[in-house]
Design a protein around this motif. Sequence first.
Motif, PDB file in Angstrom:
ATOM      1  N   TYR A 114       0.808  -1.224   0.000  1.00  0.00           N
ATOM      2  CA  TYR A 114       0.000   0.000   0.000  1.00  0.00           C
ATOM      3  C   TYR A 114       0.842   1.276   0.000  1.00  0.00           C
ATOM      4  O   TYR A 114       0.441   2.297   0.545  1.00  0.00           O
ATOM      5  CB  TYR A 114      -0.983   0.012   1.187  1.00  0.00           C
ATOM      6  CG  TYR A 114      -1.954  -1.133   1.144  1.00  0.00           C
ATOM      7  CD1 TYR A 114      -3.069  -1.099   0.302  1.00  0.00           C
ATOM      8  CD2 TYR A 114      -1.753  -2.272   1.924  1.00  0.00           C
ATOM      9  CE1 TYR A 114      -3.951  -2.162   0.243  1.00  0.00           C
ATOM     10  CE2 TYR A 114      -2.627  -3.343   1.870  1.00  0.00           C
ATOM     11  CZ  TYR A 114      -3.726  -3.283   1.030  1.00  0.00           C
ATOM     12  OH  TYR A 114      -4.604  -4.350   0.977  1.00  0.00           O
ATOM     13  N   GLU A 115       2.021   1.235  -0.650  1.00  0.00           N
ATOM     14  CA  GLU A 115       2.822   2.454  -0.798  1.00  0.00           C
ATOM     15  C   GLU A 115       2.279   3.204  -2.013  1.00  0.00           C
ATOM     16  O   GLU A 115       2.336   2.700  -3.142  1.00  0.00           O
ATOM     17  CB  GLU A 115       4.297   2.096  -0.979  1.00  0.00           C
ATOM     18  CG  GLU A 115       5.262   3.236  -0.670  1.00  0.00           C
ATOM     19  CD  GLU A 115       5.234   4.337  -1.695  1.00  0.00           C
ATOM     20  OE1 GLU A 115       4.980   5.505  -1.317  1.00  0.00           O
ATOM     21  OE2 GLU A 115       5.444   4.040  -2.886  1.00  0.00           O
TER      22      GLU A 115
ATOM     23  N   ALA B 158       4.432   3.886  -5.505  1.00  0.00           N
ATOM     24  CA  ALA B 158       4.674   2.678  -6.299  1.00  0.00           C
ATOM     25  C   ALA B 158       3.390   2.146  -6.917  1.00  0.00           C
ATOM     26  O   ALA B 158       3.375   1.738  -8.090  1.00  0.00           O
ATOM     27  CB  ALA B 158       5.319   1.605  -5.424  1.00  0.00           C
ATOM     28  N   ALA B 159       2.311   2.134  -6.142  1.00  0.00           N
ATOM     29  CA  ALA B 159       1.044   1.619  -6.664  1.00  0.00           C
ATOM     30  C   ALA B 159       0.553   2.466  -7.830  1.00  0.00           C
ATOM     31  O   ALA B 159       0.084   1.929  -8.853  1.00  0.00           O
ATOM     32  CB  ALA B 159      -0.001   1.582  -5.551  1.00  0.00           C
ATOM     33  N   ASN B 160       0.651   3.780  -7.707  1.00  0.00           N
ATOM     34  CA  ASN B 160       0.223   4.653  -8.805  1.00  0.00           C
ATOM     35  C   ASN B 160       1.124   4.491 -10.014  1.00  0.00           C
ATOM     36  O   ASN B 160       0.657   4.443 -11.157  1.00  0.00           O
ATOM     37  CB  ASN B 160       0.227   6.108  -8.349  1.00  0.00           C
ATOM     38  CG  ASN B 160      -0.238   7.048  -9.438  1.00  0.00           C
ATOM     39  OD1 ASN B 160      -1.375   7.006  -9.877  1.00  0.00           O
ATOM     40  ND2 ASN B 160       0.666   7.914  -9.897  1.00  0.00           N
ATOM     41  N   ARG B 161       2.443   4.393  -9.780  1.00  0.00           N
ATOM     42  CA  ARG B 161       3.382   4.220 -10.885  1.00  0.00           C
ATOM     43  C   ARG B 161       3.133   2.898 -11.613  1.00  0.00           C
ATOM     44  O   ARG B 161       3.168   2.830 -12.843  1.00  0.00           O
ATOM     45  CB  ARG B 161       4.807   4.271 -10.334  1.00  0.00           C
ATOM     46  CG  ARG B 161       5.918   4.070 -11.352  1.00  0.00           C
ATOM     47  CD  ARG B 161       5.898   5.088 -12.450  1.00  0.00           C
ATOM     48  NE  ARG B 161       5.967   6.458 -11.962  1.00  0.00           N
ATOM     49  CZ  ARG B 161       5.843   7.525 -12.733  1.00  0.00           C
ATOM     50  NH1 ARG B 161       5.606   7.376 -14.031  1.00  0.00           N
ATOM     51  NH2 ARG B 161       5.927   8.743 -12.219  1.00  0.00           N
TER      52      ARG B 161
ATOM     53  N   LYS C  22      -6.408   2.047  -7.403  1.00  0.00           N
ATOM     54  CA  LYS C  22      -7.224   1.980  -6.188  1.00  0.00           C
ATOM     55  C   LYS C  22      -6.363   1.658  -4.965  1.00  0.00           C
ATOM     56  O   LYS C  22      -6.563   2.222  -3.890  1.00  0.00           O
ATOM     57  CB  LYS C  22      -8.327   0.929  -6.347  1.00  0.00           C
ATOM     58  CG  LYS C  22      -9.456   1.350  -7.278  1.00  0.00           C
ATOM     59  CD  LYS C  22     -10.556   0.299  -7.309  1.00  0.00           C
ATOM     60  CE  LYS C  22     -11.755   0.766  -8.124  1.00  0.00           C
ATOM     61  NZ  LYS C  22     -12.847  -0.248  -8.151  1.00  0.00           N
ATOM     62  N   LYS C  23      -5.404   0.765  -5.153  1.00  0.00           N
ATOM     63  CA  LYS C  23      -4.530   0.403  -4.033  1.00  0.00           C
ATOM     64  C   LYS C  23      -3.734   1.616  -3.561  1.00  0.00           C
ATOM     65  O   LYS C  23      -3.434   1.761  -2.369  1.00  0.00           O
ATOM     66  CB  LYS C  23      -3.591  -0.732  -4.447  1.00  0.00           C
ATOM     67  CG  LYS C  23      -2.735  -1.267  -3.317  1.00  0.00           C
ATOM     68  CD  LYS C  23      -2.165  -2.644  -3.644  1.00  0.00           C
ATOM     69  CE  LYS C  23      -3.192  -3.729  -3.477  1.00  0.00           C
ATOM     70  NZ  LYS C  23      -2.628  -5.097  -3.528  1.00  0.00           N
ATOM     71  N   ALA C  24      -3.403   2.512  -4.480  1.00  0.00           N
ATOM     72  CA  ALA C  24      -2.644   3.721  -4.138  1.00  0.00           C
ATOM     73  C   ALA C  24      -3.437   4.694  -3.276  1.00  0.00           C
ATOM     74  O   ALA C  24      -2.877   5.645  -2.740  1.00  0.00           O
ATOM     75  CB  ALA C  24      -2.177   4.422  -5.410  1.00  0.00           C
ATOM     76  N   THR C  25      -4.734   4.466  -3.155  1.00  0.00           N
ATOM     77  CA  THR C  25      -5.575   5.361  -2.351  1.00  0.00           C
ATOM     78  C   THR C  25      -5.900   4.784  -0.971  1.00  0.00           C
ATOM     79  O   THR C  25      -6.561   5.440  -0.167  1.00  0.00           O
ATOM     80  CB  THR C  25      -6.906   5.655  -3.076  1.00  0.00           C
ATOM     81  OG1 THR C  25      -7.712   4.467  -3.108  1.00  0.00           O
ATOM     82  CG2 THR C  25      -6.670   6.143  -4.495  1.00  0.00           C
ATOM     83  N   GLN C  26      -5.418   3.569  -0.675  1.00  0.00           N
ATOM     84  CA  GLN C  26      -5.830   2.903   0.557  1.00  0.00           C
ATOM     85  C   GLN C  26      -5.110   3.423   1.802  1.00  0.00           C
ATOM     86  O   GLN C  26      -5.662   3.390   2.907  1.00  0.00           O
ATOM     87  CB  GLN C  26      -5.609   1.390   0.418  1.00  0.00           C
ATOM     88  CG  GLN C  26      -6.452   0.746  -0.662  1.00  0.00           C
ATOM     89  CD  GLN C  26      -7.939   0.983  -0.456  1.00  0.00           C
ATOM     90  OE1 GLN C  26      -8.509   0.586   0.561  1.00  0.00           O
ATOM     91  NE2 GLN C  26      -8.575   1.650  -1.409  1.00  0.00           N
ATOM     92  N   TYR C  27      -3.875   3.868   1.640  1.00  0.00           N
ATOM     93  CA  TYR C  27      -3.118   4.460   2.753  1.00  0.00           C
ATOM     94  C   TYR C  27      -2.590   5.791   2.237  1.00  0.00           C
ATOM     95  O   TYR C  27      -1.438   5.927   1.854  1.00  0.00           O
ATOM     96  CB  TYR C  27      -1.982   3.532   3.187  1.00  0.00           C
ATOM     97  CG  TYR C  27      -1.293   3.962   4.469  1.00  0.00           C
ATOM     98  CD1 TYR C  27      -1.891   3.748   5.700  1.00  0.00           C
ATOM     99  CD2 TYR C  27      -0.057   4.589   4.424  1.00  0.00           C
ATOM    100  CE1 TYR C  27      -1.265   4.138   6.872  1.00  0.00           C
ATOM    101  CE2 TYR C  27       0.575   4.993   5.590  1.00  0.00           C
ATOM    102  CZ  TYR C  27      -0.028   4.764   6.812  1.00  0.00           C
ATOM    103  OH  TYR C  27       0.592   5.171   7.974  1.00  0.00           O
ATOM    104  N   PRO C  28      -3.463   6.793   2.162  1.00  0.00           N
ATOM    105  CA  PRO C  28      -3.210   7.972   1.329  1.00  0.00           C
ATOM    106  C   PRO C  28      -2.120   8.914   1.830  1.00  0.00           C
ATOM    107  O   PRO C  28      -1.952   9.139   3.019  1.00  0.00           O
ATOM    108  CB  PRO C  28      -4.577   8.676   1.307  1.00  0.00           C
ATOM    109  CG  PRO C  28      -5.266   8.224   2.542  1.00  0.00           C
ATOM    110  CD  PRO C  28      -4.797   6.824   2.790  1.00  0.00           C
ATOM    111  N   ASP C  29      -1.372   9.442   0.851  1.00  0.00           N
ATOM    112  CA  ASP C  29      -0.492  10.581   1.062  1.00  0.00           C
ATOM    113  C   ASP C  29      -0.612  11.452  -0.183  1.00  0.00           C
ATOM    114  O   ASP C  29      -1.529  11.264  -0.995  1.00  0.00           O
ATOM    115  CB  ASP C  29       0.952  10.149   1.355  1.00  0.00           C
ATOM    116  CG  ASP C  29       1.628   9.445   0.187  1.00  0.00           C
ATOM    117  OD1 ASP C  29       1.080   9.458  -0.940  1.00  0.00           O
ATOM    118  OD2 ASP C  29       2.715   8.880   0.391  1.00  0.00           O
ATOM    119  N   ALA C  30       0.294  12.402  -0.358  1.00  0.00           N
ATOM    120  CA  ALA C  30       0.185  13.328  -1.491  1.00  0.00           C
ATOM    121  C   ALA C  30       0.197  12.599  -2.833  1.00  0.00           C
ATOM    122  O   ALA C  30      -0.444  13.035  -3.799  1.00  0.00           O
ATOM    123  CB  ALA C  30       1.320  14.349  -1.437  1.00  0.00           C
TER     124      ALA C  30
END
Length: 356
Positions: A263-264, A267-270, A303-311
Amino acid sequence: MNKFECDESYKADMKEYMEKIVEKYGISSQSAEREIMCMADMGNKVAAKLYADMVFYHKILRRNPYKEAFSLYLRSADIKISDNGSFISGVKSYPLSFWNIGYYLVNYRKASFLEKCESIDIIDKMPYNERLKAALELSAACITYTDAPGAINLIGRILLEAGSADDKFSALKPVIQRCIAEREFDRISLRTGDINCMEDCLREANNFFTVAAAAGYVYACNNLAAGEAGNIVRLDSQGADKEEIEEAVERYKEYLRLSADKYEPYAANRLGLFYMTGEIEADGHKVTYRDKIDQALAKEYFKKATQYPDANSAWAFFNLIKYFHKDYDTNIELMNEHMDYIRMLNEKVYDIAMEL
């Protein structure tokens, strides 16, 4: 070999923390956090580090959180820094805090949470190369006593810098050879080789990243993925063998997956973008592998990139709206919810999203 030492008295502090706080109040309850503050005031080095963490991550509101947290990390590590930047080190230290101090020295006004933090006078007075030297020695000391993956990764980052610029290598070479080269780091099962040139630094940086990644440290996985992206772009420009490039792309995906599955958000968004577009970018260049496109996987990782959100999660919400707009065409409530998240997490991304 290293001026930062530990007499292991922190083990008694850890025992006190476990018995008087964890076993009675748990880890993150308000009662536990107040007890940590009190225990730190009484001189417990482990509690001082935990107190610093709470301030650093804004669990406790302070006017100058990063400056106050830095002071607490110094207290936990039994270190003082004089006005001229000299380190005065005792042995009643909690070695994990060595890494926290090193993290400050590398990232202050450069990256991460510390990029735009308040002024910390002690660090301001230290030239950057001197900060890198101290951070390298602190991180090496840390992994002498504990297998902290953050410290392992930080050594990799510093060696990467030293291997990428002549001036940094010249400045850091004495410390690298004294603290890192030809050493057996028993706690992390790593034996380093000679480090006499910049190429040696890059080799050992990759070795440290690999060890930290194997321990599950997501930022080391990200660093390895970034290195692999640069390798892929280079191989593509050189017209390398297709099989060699394919192996590099698989490594790139795997490094990002290891991080994304924890859930980083970056990396998930990339990884989501890779599956969406087939693109890999590095050093201002881009290559595209359209046979790798998989929109279902792209959506899963956004979606995984939004589970432990940061900028970085703001970009994932943006990409969901951009590439999967049909999900929002008949669900204005979901659109408004995700736009609100984007605005809260990253105003710059919000301005771009408003133009979709």
